[in-house]
Design a protein around this motif. Structure first.
Motif, PDB file in Angstrom:
ATOM      1  N   GLU A 143       1.050  -1.130   0.119  1.00 58.52           N
ATOM      2  CA  GLU A 143      -0.086   0.043  -0.063  1.00 58.52           C
ATOM      3  C   GLU A 143       0.881   1.077   0.074  1.00 58.52           C
ATOM      4  O   GLU A 143       0.724   2.162  -1.123  1.00 58.52           O
ATOM      5  CB  GLU A 143      -1.083  -0.083   1.223  1.00 58.52           C
ATOM      6  N   TYR A 144       1.951   0.974   0.692  1.00 60.37           N
ATOM      7  CA  TYR A 144       2.723   2.519   0.873  1.00 60.37           C
ATOM      8  C   TYR A 144       3.801   1.775  -0.538  1.00 60.37           C
ATOM      9  O   TYR A 144       3.353   3.914  -1.383  1.00 60.37           O
ATOM     10  CB  TYR A 144       3.987   1.785   1.824  1.00 60.37           C
ATOM     11  N   PHE A 145       3.389   1.579  -1.147  1.00 62.54           N
ATOM     12  CA  PHE A 145       3.588   1.664  -2.168  1.00 62.54           C
ATOM     13  C   PHE A 145       3.509   1.999  -3.665  1.00 62.54           C
ATOM     14  O   PHE A 145       4.077   2.826  -4.507  1.00 62.54           O
ATOM     15  CB  PHE A 145       4.890  -0.041  -2.908  1.00 62.54           C
ATOM     16  N   GLN A 146       2.375   1.267  -3.774  1.00 59.03           N
ATOM     17  CA  GLN A 146       0.806   2.469  -4.384  1.00 59.03           C
ATOM     18  C   GLN A 146       0.891   3.814  -4.134  1.00 59.03           C
ATOM     19  O   GLN A 146       0.124   4.199  -4.380  1.00 59.03           O
ATOM     20  CB  GLN A 146       0.164   2.189  -3.908  1.00 59.03           C
ATOM     21  N   GLN A 147       1.395   3.962  -2.641  1.00 60.08           N
ATOM     22  CA  GLN A 147       0.491   5.103  -2.906  1.00 60.08           C
ATOM     23  C   GLN A 147       1.937   5.870  -3.020  1.00 60.08           C
ATOM     24  O   GLN A 147       1.878   7.650  -3.523  1.00 60.08           O
ATOM     25  CB  GLN A 147       1.132   5.043  -0.759  1.00 60.08           C
ATOM     26  N   ILE A 148       2.993   5.894  -2.635  1.00 54.69           N
ATOM     27  CA  ILE A 148       4.000   6.503  -3.341  1.00 54.69           C
ATOM     28  C   ILE A 148       4.607   6.816  -4.917  1.00 54.69           C
ATOM     29  O   ILE A 148       4.927   8.177  -5.230  1.00 54.69           O
ATOM     30  CB  ILE A 148       5.463   6.465  -2.356  1.00 54.69           C
ATOM     31  N   LYS A 149       4.197   5.573  -5.248  1.00 52.20           N
ATOM     32  CA  LYS A 149       3.884   5.349  -6.815  1.00 52.20           C
ATOM     33  C   LYS A 149       3.437   4.598  -7.560  1.00 52.20           C
ATOM     34  O   LYS A 149       3.512   3.716  -8.206  1.00 52.20           O
ATOM     35  CB  LYS A 149       5.401   4.281  -7.392  1.00 52.20           C
ATOM     36  N   PRO A 150       2.476   5.353  -8.003  1.00 55.42           N
ATOM     37  CA  PRO A 150       0.922   4.842  -8.020  1.00 55.42           C
ATOM     38  C   PRO A 150       0.893   3.947  -9.476  1.00 55.42           C
ATOM     39  O   PRO A 150       0.681   2.835  -9.782  1.00 55.42           O
ATOM     40  CB  PRO A 150      -0.167   6.012  -8.629  1.00 55.42           C
ATOM     41  N   THR A 151       1.691   4.704 -10.360  1.00 53.18           N
ATOM     42  CA  THR A 151       1.571   4.446 -11.810  1.00 53.18           C
ATOM     43  C   THR A 151       2.716   3.225 -11.599  1.00 53.18           C
ATOM     44  O   THR A 151       2.424   1.731 -12.709  1.00 53.18           O
ATOM     45  CB  THR A 151       2.073   5.248 -13.097  1.00 53.18           C
ATOM     46  N   GLU A 152       3.286   3.135 -11.229  1.00 57.43           N
ATOM     47  CA  GLU A 152       4.640   2.596 -10.972  1.00 57.43           C
ATOM     48  C   GLU A 152       3.799   1.043 -10.334  1.00 57.43           C
ATOM     49  O   GLU A 152       3.709  -0.672 -11.102  1.00 57.43           O
ATOM     50  CB  GLU A 152       6.380   2.764 -10.524  1.00 57.43           C
ATOM     51  N   ALA A 153       3.392   0.746  -9.485  1.00 56.38           N
ATOM     52  CA  ALA A 153       3.260   0.341  -8.236  1.00 56.38           C
ATOM     53  C   ALA A 153       1.897  -0.450  -9.682  1.00 56.38           C
ATOM     54  O   ALA A 153       1.785  -1.979  -9.400  1.00 56.38           O
ATOM     55  CB  ALA A 153       1.983   1.072  -7.389  1.00 56.38           C
ATOM     56  N   ALA A 154       1.041   0.888 -10.603  1.00 55.00           N
ATOM     57  CA  ALA A 154       0.326  -0.312 -10.531  1.00 55.00           C
ATOM     58  C   ALA A 154       1.168  -1.233 -11.565  1.00 55.00           C
ATOM     59  O   ALA A 154      -0.366  -2.648 -11.878  1.00 55.00           O
ATOM     60  CB  ALA A 154      -0.942   0.674 -11.087  1.00 55.00           C
ATOM     61  N   THR A 155       1.563  -0.876 -12.807  1.00 51.26           N
ATOM     62  CA  THR A 155       2.493  -2.303 -13.794  1.00 51.26           C
ATOM     63  C   THR A 155       3.179  -2.991 -12.905  1.00 51.26           C
ATOM     64  O   THR A 155       2.355  -3.967 -13.787  1.00 51.26           O
ATOM     65  CB  THR A 155       3.347  -1.130 -14.135  1.00 51.26           C
ATOM     66  N   VAL A 156       3.397  -3.410 -11.739  1.00 50.24           N
ATOM     67  CA  VAL A 156       3.895  -4.284 -11.234  1.00 50.24           C
ATOM     68  C   VAL A 156       2.872  -5.376 -11.038  1.00 50.24           C
ATOM     69  O   VAL A 156       3.250  -6.327 -10.530  1.00 50.24           O
ATOM     70  CB  VAL A 156       4.471  -3.670  -9.520  1.00 50.24           C
ATOM     71  N   ASP A 157       1.667  -4.563 -10.149  1.00 46.61           N
ATOM     72  CA  ASP A 157       1.095  -5.001  -9.727  1.00 46.61           C
ATOM     73  C   ASP A 157       0.083  -6.306 -10.881  1.00 46.61           C
ATOM     74  O   ASP A 157      -0.130  -7.257 -11.103  1.00 46.61           O
ATOM     75  CB  ASP A 157      -0.151  -4.561  -9.310  1.00 46.61           C
ATOM     76  N   ARG A 158       0.199  -5.180 -11.711  1.00 50.09           N
ATOM     77  CA  ARG A 158      -0.659  -5.844 -12.625  1.00 50.09           C
ATOM     78  C   ARG A 158       0.274  -6.848 -13.586  1.00 50.09           C
ATOM     79  O   ARG A 158      -0.165  -8.238 -13.666  1.00 50.09           O
ATOM     80  CB  ARG A 158      -0.773  -5.074 -14.187  1.00 50.09           C
ATOM     81  N   ARG A 159       1.534  -6.830 -13.302  1.00 47.17           N
ATOM     82  CA  ARG A 159       2.608  -8.197 -13.932  1.00 47.17           C
ATOM     83  C   ARG A 159       2.172  -9.492 -12.991  1.00 47.17           C
ATOM     84  O   ARG A 159       2.597 -10.788 -13.945  1.00 47.17           O
ATOM     85  CB  ARG A 159       3.810  -7.809 -13.807  1.00 47.17           C
ATOM     86  N   LEU A 160       2.072  -9.190 -11.242  1.00 50.02           N
ATOM     87  CA  LEU A 160       2.061  -9.951 -10.617  1.00 50.02           C
ATOM     88  C   LEU A 160       0.816 -10.836 -10.734  1.00 50.02           C
ATOM     89  O   LEU A 160       0.489 -11.696 -10.759  1.00 50.02           O
ATOM     90  CB  LEU A 160       2.487  -9.774  -8.688  1.00 50.02           C
ATOM     91  N   ALA A 161      -0.847 -10.299 -10.784  1.00 51.58           N
ATOM     92  CA  ALA A 161      -1.481 -10.763 -10.719  1.00 51.58           C
ATOM     93  C   ALA A 161      -1.388 -11.351 -12.289  1.00 51.58           C
ATOM     94  O   ALA A 161      -2.285 -13.025 -12.251  1.00 51.58           O
ATOM     95  CB  ALA A 161      -2.666  -9.934 -11.418  1.00 51.58           C
ATOM     96  N   ALA A 162      -0.862 -10.815 -12.970  1.00 50.23           N
ATOM     97  CA  ALA A 162      -0.625 -12.050 -14.249  1.00 50.23           C
ATOM     98  C   ALA A 162       0.168 -13.043 -13.866  1.00 50.23           C
ATOM     99  O   ALA A 162      -0.215 -14.187 -14.580  1.00 50.23           O
ATOM    100  CB  ALA A 162      -0.224 -11.100 -16.145  1.00 50.23           C
ATOM    101  N   LYS A 163       0.766 -13.398 -13.589  1.00 48.24           N
ATOM    102  CA  LYS A 163       1.784 -14.240 -13.392  1.00 48.24           C
ATOM    103  C   LYS A 163       1.409 -15.224 -12.326  1.00 48.24           C
ATOM    104  O   LYS A 163       1.472 -16.428 -12.641  1.00 48.24           O
ATOM    105  CB  LYS A 163       2.901 -14.025 -12.177  1.00 48.24           C
ATOM    106  N   ALA A 164       0.395 -14.419 -11.681  1.00 45.35           N
ATOM    107  CA  ALA A 164      -0.562 -15.051 -10.443  1.00 45.35           C
ATOM    108  C   ALA A 164      -1.805 -16.174 -11.377  1.00 45.35           C
ATOM    109  O   ALA A 164      -1.276 -17.345 -11.478  1.00 45.35           O
ATOM    110  CB  ALA A 164      -1.037 -14.488  -9.472  1.00 45.35           C
ATOM    111  N   ALA A 165      -1.753 -15.331 -12.122  1.00 49.04           N
ATOM    112  CA  ALA A 165      -3.083 -16.230 -13.360  1.00 49.04           C
ATOM    113  C   ALA A 165      -2.666 -17.268 -13.813  1.00 49.04           C
ATOM    114  O   ALA A 165      -3.304 -18.451 -13.466  1.00 49.04           O
ATOM    115  CB  ALA A 165      -3.799 -15.164 -14.033  1.00 49.04           C
ATOM    116  N   LYS A 166      -1.558 -17.284 -14.515  1.00 54.32           N
ATOM    117  CA  LYS A 166      -0.580 -17.988 -15.450  1.00 54.32           C
ATOM    118  C   LYS A 166      -0.794 -19.331 -14.407  1.00 54.32           C
ATOM    119  O   LYS A 166      -0.480 -20.474 -14.875  1.00 54.32           O
ATOM    120  CB  LYS A 166       0.395 -17.600 -15.985  1.00 54.32           C
ATOM    121  N   ALA A 167       0.487 -18.993 -13.615  1.00 58.12           N
ATOM    122  CA  ALA A 167       0.530 -20.039 -12.188  1.00 58.12           C
ATOM    123  C   ALA A 167      -0.603 -20.808 -11.863  1.00 58.12           C
ATOM    124  O   ALA A 167      -1.031 -22.248 -11.699  1.00 58.12           O
ATOM    125  CB  ALA A 167       1.408 -19.690 -10.837  1.00 58.12           C
ATOM    126  N   ALA A 168      -1.864 -19.861 -11.507  1.00 58.63           N
ATOM    127  CA  ALA A 168      -3.243 -20.438 -11.286  1.00 58.63           C
ATOM    128  C   ALA A 168      -4.021 -21.098 -12.803  1.00 58.63           C
ATOM    129  O   ALA A 168      -4.217 -22.702 -12.737  1.00 58.63           O
ATOM    130  CB  ALA A 168      -4.077 -19.663 -10.856  1.00 58.63           C
TER     131      ALA A 168
END
Lengths: 384, 417, 199
Positions: free
Chosen positions: C162-187
């Protein structure tokens, strides 16, 4: 060891040997000049460098990957981090045959020309500071430089040590709002330059201090491998952006200003004219910036993500660019491993400094400081 | 106001003691105001130069940085006093003293207002010029006593500069003496009240410029501060001084700059003479400034505005006192001094000398001729025209003669490829 | 030394002087002289400069929800790639020397970064395969001791997503999307019927 000279029968004088530096408010870093003076006139001048040597090349050869060298190139010439990155990128691209994405090329040109603006305003400001103008032109230059540094911070995250340009393009795409802000800056810059020139160019005191001081003849400049604005002020038409046509410079229309006499005033004025040409390039680049294209080529991105897997083929490459100070070249020798076998930097400040004695002979001490200021050195680059 | 206060205090003492009391009061006044003027001159310079460079000056020590000079003074006092080995300790100590004392002594002949001069010598101007030239001794002593190459170089340059610039300085003052007919400062101001300020006459204008520029060179201020060039010789004659001795050199420089501005005002700009503007304009202006000041606390603002209101009621329609006019004119010249410092790089030593001997000296001589012509033709407008022409022609000729070898106009080629 | 050039220079300085005052700017506007600059000073520490989103200074470790759920697996790639070698990692191991697992992955026991050596170059962030380390914007990290206070340990480096999303919203959004995609592929690959091991 100090020879005596006879000025009139019975009145002998001695030559005085004086150390200018290394602790000194105006030698642009830790730099020492051993000057032998006859009254006020310089008879011999020996520059002593090396106080700032930090083993940059050895660090790179001792175990850094090619990507790991990039933060160190930021610190070579701290005013021009982006162009130093660009030089190393071009050398690596030549070595391994990496192609650069289209948008990446444009962004690199924008950053390089912004760096040229930054460097030339800063060096003009410092030249006037050395002349004793108590910082006013320097602070005006820095006020404009702040706006450009804010742009660098927007794009790369850091104002000076950018670490942004990478083989294949740039590390990250430009953020939203960058192009508008850059456009506003570039539109407002000519007015700043006009005000700066009103303060400086026609100022009789500056003209008196810099004209006919430190004349560099064209033949000597070419023999001594001088490059950059110093060479062009002496009348030699050699700008690597035109000669090599690296990156996508051939697409832009710009002229190369040349001086005629090669004294300090010419060097100062050629830099002002070059700034105006840079603004033209920036206007064109901002207009033609391709929108929907990646800012780094796929191979470049792979290298950035996993530097240790990047093994360039065996061989060597020399990549050079027209850095604001002159020709900045990187010579890389690869033995197939992820670390460079030999990493050498051709630093323009170092090479340009070799003619200091020839320029200063016969002038006064005060002129020596100004001549040094007009050569535009940064000690980190001289000593690496 | 001050004249009345002094007279009242004098009246308290028996008659034989009265001259002594008056003298003591004047000495006390000068001893009090000279350091105060110097301290706030440093503050003013820092703030003004900062504003010319798009920044604020000192703001943290006291509101608007007004306590900054006190902090600087304290810093100088507690610094270690370093004397280089092999230096002549007695001379090292004496040199800054020898620089400061004449600077303070100069204040004795400055007419701060009507009847407000500490000693109305009838050779006041000669006294002022003589005292200010002692500084060349002090500078050379300082440089020599430090026993360091840089100091000696700086001291030699400085002495050469000072004695070169004394010649045009004195010559430009000769015109004032001719027209006013007296060397006394009060006499000169009164002559200006009779004839109009000298600066409005052609010879007075040229004389004021020559005097002011020579004065700046005398006190080693930019653009003539090569002897203390920080970027070349680290400090020239005061490189080896630290702590209070350095503070004394600094004090001498600032006091003398103030004195030069005050002398220019006295000799050319009419001293304390001024049109009779009533007091309420000044009080109103100050009240406006105080009310719009952003950083002052409300209490101070309120008190200030009330004080201005009181001043209006008390002194309302009287003309603004003469000492305020004198100080206002002097500080206007101080602003010009600081403005010059903020704008120009410094001249090289041989260019400095060239300016003095090849330009200012002939101009000062021509000025004497022009003043003579003006005075002898003073009842007709021809006087103005003739002296004006002489000066303009002379100045133009000198500028032409002094230009460096004319370079063909600089051409810059533009290559396309 | 004498001429009109010096007067022009003085004019520029005077204009800048006048421009720094509000009344001065009003006066210049009245006279139609462009005056884009005022006082540039940012009075730190009362007023701090506003930095752009991507401003980077010192790294921090990211955790999701709770501090013991940090993304770092102590693979030590950042330690290897760091140019000035300012990161020091030791994986958490049990008494027999076998790596300990939490939330299904290994984790570091010791994770030290030396503030006085770190170059803020962001290469550790670039090379981390797990998006476990990101750059923070805090720069007021001065300490009293010369060596001990300059090293930040694992507990000082941990910050929430949450802190990361607060200080760097766009970058955190990119990272979250990447991790979500990885998690989806793994699932998705876990949901497929498992193939026989022999191939």
């Amino acid at each position: 060891m100090q020879p005596k000279t006879e000025t009139a029968p019975g009145m002998g004088t001695e030559l005085l040997e004086v150390n200018l530096g290394p602790q000194h408010p105006s030698t642009h870093g830790v730099f020492r000049m051993i000057a032998t003076l006859d009254g006020e006139t310089i008879r011999k001048l020996k520059p002593v460098m090396g106080y700032m040597h930090r083993n940059h090349e050895q660090i790179a050869e001792a175990g850094l990957t090619y990507i790991g060298c990039f933060p160190y190139t930021d610190r070579l010439d701290y005013f021009c981090a982006m162009t130093s990155n660009l030089g190393l990128s071009i050398a690596i691209e030549k070595l391994a045959g990496i192609e650069v994405s289209e948008r990446g090329e444009y962004i690199r040109i924008i950053m390089a020309e912004l760096t040229r603006l930054v460097n030339h305003t800063a060096v003009t400001g410092f030249l006037l500071n050395d002349m004793g103008a108590f910082g006013t032109p320097l602070l005006y230059a820095f006020r404009e430089r702040e706006k450009i540094l804010d742009l660098f911070e927007m794009a790369s995250g850091s104002r000076m040590m950018c670490n942004y340009v990478r083989p294949g393009g740039v590390r990250e795409d430009l953020p939203a709002g960058f192009v508008e802000r850059c456009q506003a800056l570039v539109d407002g810059y000519p007015r700043f330059l006009d005000e700066f020139e009103a303060l400086l160019t026609t100022n009789e005191i500056i003209q008196q201090r810099t004209q006919r001081v430190g004349v560099l003849p064209k033949a000597l400049a070419v023999d001594a491998s001088i490059t950059g604005p110093m060479l062009r002020a002496s009348g030699m038409n050699y700008d690597i952006r035109k000669v090599d046509g690296y990156s996508i410079y051939p697409r832009f229309a710009f002229k190369v200003p040349l001086g005629t006499i090669g004294d300090t005033y010419d060097r100062y004025y050629v830099r002002i004219l070059e700034m105006r040409e840079s603004i033209k390039i920036l206007q064109q680049a901002l207009k033609e910036l391709p929108q929907a294209s990646p800012s780094i080529s796929p191979k470049g991105q792979a290298i950035g993500k996993a530097p240790r897997t990047f093994r360039p083929p065996k061989g060597d490459a020399y990549g050079r660019i027209e850095a604001p100070k002159g020709e900045l070249g990187f010579y890389l020798v690869s033995d197939g491993s992820p670390q460079p076998y030999r990493y050498h930097i051709r630093a323009p400040s170092f090479i340009n400094l070799t003619v200091l004695e020839d320029l200063c002979l016969g002038h006064k001490v005060a002129d020596a400081i100004i001549i040094l200021g007009s050569i535009d050195i940064v000690l980190c680059e001289v000593d690496r | 106001m001050f004249v009345n206060a002094v007279a009242w205090v004098r009246g308290l003492f028996p008659l034989p003691l009265q001259p002594w009391v008056e003298m003591l009061l004047k000495i006390g006044a000068i001893a009090a105001i000279a350091p105060a003027i110097m301290m706030y001159l440093t503050w003013l310079e820092r703030k003004l130069i900062a504003r010319m460079q798009n920044r604020l000056g000192p703001t943290r020590v006291g509101v608007y940085g007004l306590l900054q000079p006190l902090a600087d003074g304290l810093k100088m006092l507690i610094k270690e006093d370093i004397v280089p080995t092999g230096a002549d300790r007695l001379l090292h100590l004496l040199a800054p003293l020898l620089a400061v004392v004449p600077a303070i002594l100069l204040f004795v002949v400055l007419p701060f207002g009507r009847h407000m001069i500490a000693a109305d010598l009838n050779v006041g101007l000669l006294y002022a010029l003589a005292i200010s030239s002692i500084s060349s001794y002090a500078i050379f002593m300082g440089g020599w006593a430090s026993r360091s190459k840089f100091s000696v170089l700086g001291a030699m340059r400085s002495v050469a500069q000072i004695i070169s610039y004394e010649v045009p300085e004195v010559l430009s003052v000769v015109t004032v003496i001719m027209v006013a007919g007296t060397l006394s400062m009060v006499g000169i101001v009164e002559a200006q009240i009779r004839h109009g300020w000298f600066v409005w006459t052609p010879w007075g204008f040229a004389g004021a410029l020559v005097f002011f520029l020579s004065g700046i060179a005398e006190v080693n201020r930019t653009p003539f501060d090569m002897p203390e060039a920080e970027s070349e010789l680290v400090g020239g004659f005061h490189t080896e001084y630290s702590g209070m001795k350095f503070a004394l050199w600094y004090m001498a420089e600032f006091l003398e700059s103030f004195a030069i501005c005050a002398l220019t005002v006295t000799l050319f700009l009419g001293g304390w003479d001024a049109p009779a503007i009533p007091c309420w304009t000044l009080a109103g202006l100050l009240a406006l400034l105080l009310a719009t000041a952003k950083r002052l606390p409300i209490v101070a603002k309120g008190l200030g505005v009330m004080a201005m209101g009181g001043a209006v009621l008390w002194w309302g329609t009287q003309p603004i006192p003469s000492w305020i006019w004198f100080l206002a004119k002097t500080y206007a010249l101080v602003f010009v001094l600081v403005w010059l410092r903020g704008t120009f790089p410094r001249l090289r030593i041989d260019q400095l000398m060239g300016l003095a001997w090849k330009f200012l000296l002939p101009l000062a001589l021509l000025n004497i001729l022009a003043a003579g012509l003006w005075w002898s033709l003073r009842d007709t407008p021809a006087g103005w025209v003739v002296s004006g022409m002489v000066l303009l022609a002379g100045a133009a000729l000198l500028v032409l003669l002094n230009k460096p070898a004319p370079l063909h106009p600089r051409t810059y080629l533009f290559a396309d490829s | 030394m004498i001429g009109t050039g010096v007067l022009k220079g003085m004019g520029v300085t005077f204009k800048t002087f006048v421009e720094t005052y509000p009344w001065g700017r009003a006066l210049l506007r009245l006279l139609r002289i462009p005056s884009p600059n005022g006082v540039v000073t940012v009075e730190y520490p009362d007023v701090k400069q506003q930095h752009s989103e991507r401003f980077r200074y010192f790294p921090f470790l990211v955790y999701d929800q709770t501090p013991d759920n940090l993304r770092c697996v102590a693979c030590r790639i950042c330690e290897q790639e760091c140019p000035p070698a300012c990161i020091h990692i030791i994986m958490e191991k049990d008494a027999q020397g076998r790596p300990v697992k939490a939330h299904g992955r290994t984790l570091p026991n010791i994770f030290d970064i030396d503030t006085s050596v770190c170059m803020s170059c962001r290469i550790c962030v670039d090379v981390c395969p797990f998006d476990a380390i990101e750059m923070d914007r805090q720069y007021e990290l001065a300490g009293e001791g010369r060596f001990e206070d300059m090293v930040m340990h694992k507990d000082q480096l941990l910050r929430s997503n949450e802190y990361f999303q607060q200080i760097k919203p766009t970058e955190a959004a990119t990272v979250d999307r990447r991790l979500a995609a990885k998690a989806a592929k793994a699932a998705a690959s876990a949901a497929k019927p498992s193939e026989p091991a022999a191939s």
